[in-house]
Design an enzyme around this catalytic site. Structure first.
Site, PDB file in Angstrom:
ATOM      1  CD  GLU A  87      -2.628  -1.352   2.549  1.00 16.70           C
ATOM      2  OE1 GLU A  87      -2.420  -0.548   3.477  1.00 16.70           O
ATOM      3  OE2 GLU A  87      -3.520  -2.214   2.604  1.00 16.70           O
ATOM      4  CB  CYS A 114      -8.601   2.211   8.289  1.00 16.46           C
ATOM      5  SG  CYS A 114      -7.994   1.662   6.678  1.00 16.46           S
TER       6      CYS A 114
END
Length: 643
Positions: free
Chosen positions: A316, A412
């Site tokens: 990521e 998240c």
């Protein structure tokens, strides 16, 4: 020479009333927050379970069971509570406040006598706490809970959660630091640094600022703490054979030696936000220089036109300069949210238009794209080009969802969006000793620190470029700094209907005068449709263009333009028509002439040498990028061929 710093307007001091953002705030209050409460309680059918509230009840001794979900699951509830705190400043809601109070009671019961608070270790064994800082997110969860405690206190005046997080911060302060007997370490996932600075600003307790400064200064020093921790525990290190190694955590070298953004993008921008906060509060010029150099690297060589960052699914993460693939992008919603956090803190140190430009770009594009119009579906990854078949069949693109999801096991992003939008006033303007700076043109009423003076902003951004700002109240002699957006090709400004002049510095128009009650400024920024060209080093966009209008990036969708969007180009001298109908009130779409490569006469040949395909003329419809995928699943593209 004394340096000027800028303090963001408190959320409650900006009453947002404009059509665009008031609608978004209402969605957060009426749809997102209730929906996310149901998700946190595992009550969304056919959605990934959260386990979050159940974990807290187990930790509080109210229920039996084992910890479930991600090790950092506590942070989802913290972000939800933070959003609630902010939204209660926008509009009071006794029922919502009662729900929040009830879950704060559970959090307080779960907290340990020494202030420790993390359900994973409370449930699985307190003897193991602080033994896996590399990956287990205790300090990350603490950072989010601290932010929640401050926001809920500001939104309600209630101190229970604030007292909880002060005890938690004191526990951390008693555990970490340079003193003998303390752990000389730092978090694996950053955010506690900027949270501690906010706690310092809220309480005046300087030890919280010192702890934030310690975490930043200690990071990456030899011997590397994470390496020692991993070896001590006999664990294998997942990133050992990768190019990242400890820079995945931005911990491979001291922060002042980091010249390029590396590793996990969300961790990185959270760290940079903390660095900027500490630099401002301490006056550390070396830290300021380091964070400015990182800013230039990210925004000039590693940021997408939408404000997305983190180009690689692997880790990521950031990769290298100008590596910005459109269909294999990661572009996590949280990364764009974190970029906004960082940009605002840069603005606190220095009134510079490029920081506010990035806030605006990421806000209207890279962030809003992460949620559906009704606030109940979410993107984790925000691509700039999508072919549903490729996402199903090509492993390199399998992380790209072709439609927004109800929830995620790692959720998240949804509460991060909620807390950002709910606190929007905090990003729109700021003040110094003698200046009121307007960063974003959001309609509403601003309470200034200059006597009884208020500013009434009338704006129809992002659809129109005309803004009116009226001075109400006693007025006073102060400087009004108005941002000139980087996308604006010129502007006009009048005061009470007459042309006026000021000085333009670093992207802001400064107007200093003795303001009178009912003074009215009118700003007009021409909103042209613009063809954007990428730096030639961005190989993915060479020979392509992206359309923007004002702060909005536009895209093509299959539902309007048919399949095969990569075969489409825009004609060189095409004109543009603006269409008023669309998915959103006030929405402006773009109609123009284009071409599409004709494959009908190609036959069975994969290749041929007797000329390129014919180009057929077609009409193209572009819609705002943030609205894509609200009308069904299909292809989408931002960068198209320039014919």
């Amino acid at each position: 020479m004394k340096k000027t710093f800028y303090t963001p307007i408190e959320v409650g001091d900006y009453k947002i009333t404009d059509n665009f953002w008031k609608a978004k705030l209402d969605i957060v209050k009426d749809k997102m927050i209730p929906y996310q409460w149901e998700a946190l309680n595992d009550r969304i059918a056919d959605a990934a379970p959260s386990h979050c509230i159940h974990n807290f009840k187990i930790a509080a001794g109210m229920e039996e069971g084992a910890f479930a979900g991600c090790v950092f699951q506590d942070s989802d509830l913290a972000k939800w509570l933070e959003a609630v705190g902010y939204i209660l400043l926008y509009k009071k809601d006794e029922e919502l406040e009662t729900i929040a109070d009830s879950v704060i009671d559970i959090i307080e019961k779960a907290q340990q006598p020494d202030g420790y608070l993390d359900t994973y270790y409370i449930i699985n064994g307190l003897d193991k706490r602080w033994t896996n800082l590399t990956d287990h997110h205790e300090l990350y969860c603490a950072g989010h809970m601290i932010e929640a405690g401050i926001a809920y206190y500001n939104g309600t005046g209630k101190e229970k959660l604030l007292e909880v997080v002060k005890r938690l911060a004191d526990c951390i302060d008693g555990t970490f630091g340079p003193e003998e007997g303390k752990i000389h370490a730092y978090p694996g996932h950053e955010i506690v640094e900027m949270a501690l600075v906010r706690l310092y600003e809220t309480t005046g307790q300087r030890r919280y600022l010192k702890l934030a400064q310690y975490f930043i200064d200690e990071r990456g020093k030899e011997p590397l703490y994470f390496k020692e921790e991993i070896e001590k525990n006999g664990r294998s290190f997942y990133w050992e054979r990768s190019l990242f190694q400890y820079q995945y955590y931005q911990a491979g070298k001291p922060v002042r030696e980091q010249k390029t953004a590396e590793g996990h993008a969300v961790r990185a921008v959270y760290l940079y936000s903390g660095m900027a906060s500490v630099a401002k509060e301490t006056g550390d010029e070396t830290l300021t220089a380091a964070v400015k150099e990182l800013w230039e690297n990210v925004t000039r060589r590693q940021m997408y036109i939408t404000g997305a960052i983190g180009s690689s699914d692997y880790g990521e993460a950031f990769t290298f300069d100008y590596d910005l693939p459109n269909d294999e992008i990661y572009g996590e919603t949280c990364a764009s949210v974190g970029l906004i956090f960082w940009a605002r803190r840069m603005l606190e140190m220095e009134l510079k238009g490029e920081y506010a430009d990035v806030i605006e770009r990421a806000l209207y594009n890279g962030c809003l794209s992460g949620m559906s119009q009704d606030g109940t579906r979410f993107f984790y990854v925000n691509p700039l080009e999508v072919n549903p078949e490729a996402c199903r069949k090509d492993q390199r693109k399998s992380h790209v969802a072709v439609e927004r999801q109800k929830w995620f096991g790692c959720a998240c992003c949804p509460p991060n969006l909620a807390r950002l939008i709910a606190s929007l006033g905090n990003y729109a303007c700021a003040f110094s000793e003698n200046t009121m700076a307007v960063h974003l043109y959001i309609g509403g009423e601003i309470k200034t620190p200059f006597g009884n003076t208020r500013l009434i902003v009338d704006s129809n951004f992002p659809w129109e470029g005309k803004v009116k700002i009226k001075v109400i109240g006693g007025g006073g002699n102060f400087n009004l700094a108005l941002r000139i957006p980087g996308w604006a090709r010129g502007y006009t400004v009048t005061l009470n209907g007459e042309p006026t002049e000021g000085s333009c510095r670093e992207g802001y128009l400064h107007l200093r005068r003795d303001w009178k009650d009912e003074d009215e400024l009118t700003l007009e920024f021409p909103m042209r449709v613009e063809k954007n060209y990428a730096n030639p080093n961005v190989k993915s966009d060479l020979g392509r263009v992206a359309l923007t209008r004002g702060p909005l990036v536009y895209c093509l969708e299959e539902i309007d333009n048919g399949k095969g969007l990569t075969k489409i180009g825009i004609k060189e001298h095409a004109g543009y028509q603006l269409a008023a109908d669309g998915m959103e009130a006030g929405e402006v779409d773009i109609i123009t002439q284009g071409t599409i490569a004709d494959d009908s006469g190609w036959g069975e040949s994969l290749y041929r040498f007797d000329g390129p395909p014919n180009l057929n003329e077609i009409m193209l419809k572009f819609v705002p990028y943030y609205l894509w995928n609200n009308r069904g699943t299909g292809e989408m593209i931002v960068w198209i061929k320039d014919c």
